[in-house]
Design a protein around this motif. Structure first.
Motif, PDB file in Angstrom:
ATOM      1  N   ALA A   8       0.748  -1.222  -0.078  1.00 53.69           N
ATOM      2  CA  ALA A   8      -0.095  -0.109   0.086  1.00 53.69           C
ATOM      3  C   ALA A   8       0.903   1.104  -0.092  1.00 53.69           C
ATOM      4  O   ALA A   8       0.638   2.025  -0.794  1.00 53.69           O
ATOM      5  CB  ALA A   8      -1.004  -0.088   1.238  1.00 53.69           C
ATOM      6  N   THR A  49      -6.522   1.998  -2.994  1.00 57.69           N
ATOM      7  CA  THR A  49      -5.580   2.645  -2.025  1.00 57.69           C
ATOM      8  C   THR A  49      -5.840   4.071  -1.519  1.00 57.69           C
ATOM      9  O   THR A  49      -6.092   4.608  -0.406  1.00 57.69           O
ATOM     10  CB  THR A  49      -4.202   2.514  -2.481  1.00 57.69           C
ATOM     11  N   PHE A  90      -6.052  -0.059   5.684  1.00 55.97           N
ATOM     12  CA  PHE A  90      -6.145  -0.452   4.498  1.00 55.97           C
ATOM     13  C   PHE A  90      -6.289  -2.021   4.516  1.00 55.97           C
ATOM     14  O   PHE A  90      -6.997  -2.608   3.818  1.00 55.97           O
ATOM     15  CB  PHE A  90      -4.763  -0.319   3.739  1.00 55.97           C
TER      16      PHE A  90
END
Lengths: 163, 260
Positions: free
Chosen positions: A34, B71, B94
């Protein structure tokens, strides 16, 4: 409900596998992937913002250059006009001078010519007098036979001519 | 249910079945179950999904765009709800969001047709409870780490009259302590209810069609139509529940970070 009836026998297994799988997700995907995706997004946003800023700066520079060029053009035009005016004035002054010189020369020539004419007329008058005196003397001698001197004849001619 | 032959137990789908007896840790049997298998499937699918977006191109392809949208969505959620200093929780939020989302969606796949019965492990409160306790622990640790005992001022809102402080404190404390339960139970209940509803309707379709074509037309067909709609709704619920879990976790972390 299996969620309740199986609670005791499956709890340890569920907990173990959940911690294992969620741990993998957290450490490898959440912390590994991420942030990289975010850094890609941030880098792209930054490059777009930079490009826009560069374009804006270029536009401002172009405006400034145009302004500068305009100012210089105006200045050049003014300078050219000034030069033209100066040249015109100079030419006018030069032609005036030439004209004055020519005038003076002409006047001088005129004066000389007049002086010569006057001289010539005086000379001519003197000649006429002498010729007339001669003629008068001759006429007197022929008519009366008296002899007159040249000076007397000249005097008489002068009196007669001048009235 | 109707006949013994056509008996369909809508709760059977939540049954944890042991695939491999596994090993023991501290006297507890750690078996590899269908639940664990689907957790692993979730990890693999999520990893494959993310891998497609790791090309890090300046001009993204479709897949990379999708991964970046996910994201960016979670990053915006974190920025909006935690605010300053929120980005360090992005990996956790996340992971939470994507793990729950993929688990919910994978559990909805009609793979039973091919004999592979999906197991929605988010319909077990042992799982959702552990995730909720994890979030709640982060809130407690961050809160006490950053603010010490000043963290208790979270339970006394601004402008509370001094006389009311003990009462308000108790109410706020109880509502605070209920957070992990509401967090875990919400996801568990939503997933369980949706799956039960789908199975009950599927039972109607099968049993009515088995009884006679007439009953199949009267009961089975409308039930099937309803199932199509509810399946679409469940996809929505799968997304919303993952979002709500991530949203509430980030709101609670906001409280711990900034106290109000």
């Amino acid at each position: 409900m299996p969620q309740i009836s199986q609670l005791a026998e499956t709890f340890a297994s569920q907990l173990f596998w959940l911690l294992l799988t969620f741990g993998i997700v957290f450490f490898f995907i959440g912390r590994g992937m991420a942030p990289k995706v975010m850094s890609t997004i941030d880098a792209r946003d930054k490059s777009v913002a930079d490009d826009i800023a560069a374009a804006e700066a270029a536009r401002v520079a172009a405006d400034a250059a145009e302004e500068d060029w305009r100012a210089r053009e105006t200045a050049a035009r003014a300078a050219a006009q000034e030069q033209v005016a100066k040249a015109r004035a100079k030419a006018a002054a030069a032609s005036e001078k030439t004209l004055a010189k020519a005038d003076a020369k002409a006047a001088e020539k005129l004066a000389a010519a007049e002086a010569r004419i006057a001289e010539a007329s005086i000379a001519a008058a003197a000649e006429i007098e002498s010729v007339a005196a001669d003629a008068a003397k001759d006429i007197v001698a022929r008519v009366s036979g008296a002899k007159v001197t040249e000076a007397e004849a000249l005097k008489a001619v002068k009196v007669a001519l001048d009235g | 249910m109707a006949a013994e032959s056509g008996k369909i137990d809508p709760m059977h789908q939540f049954q944890v079945q042991t695939i491999w007896d596994g090993f023991t840790i501290g006297g507890h049997q750690i078996a590899f179950t269908n639940s664990a298998a689907w957790m692993l499937v979730t990890v693999v699918v999520l990893w494959a999904f993310m891998l497609g977006g790791m090309k890090q191109q300046v001009v993204p392809g479709r897949w990379q765009m999708l991964v970046e949208n996910f994201t960016g969505f979670v990053a915006k959620l974190v920025d909006d709800n935690i605010g300053k200093g929120g980005r360090k929780y992005l990996p956790y939020i996340f992971s939470l969001f994507m793990f729950i989302l993929f688990a919910n969606l994978l559990g909805l796949l009609p793979l039973g047709i091919f004999g592979v019965h999906p197991f929605t492990f988010t319909s077990h409160f042992t799982v959702t409870g552990v995730l909720a306790i994890m979030s709640f622990s982060i809130v407690l640790i961050v809160g006490f780490w950053k603010h010490g005992f000043h963290f208790f001022s979270l339970f006394v809102p601004h402008g509370t009259p001094p006389l009311m402080i003990p009462l308000i404190f108790c109410i706020e404390l109880i509502s605070f302590l209920f957070r992990p339960f509401s967090l875990g139970l919400r996801l568990f209940v939503a997933m369980t209810a949706g799956h039960i509803l789908l199975k009950v309707l599927a039972g109607f379709v099968i049993n009515s069609a088995n009884a006679s074509p007439l009953w199949g037309g009267i009961v089975g067909l409308p039930s099937f139509t309803l199932m199509v709609g509810i399946s679409a709704l469940e996809v929505l619920v799968a997304g919303i529940q993952a979002y709500v879990f991530a949203l509430l976790t980030s709101l609670y972390i906001h409280d711990a970070e900034h106290l109000h």
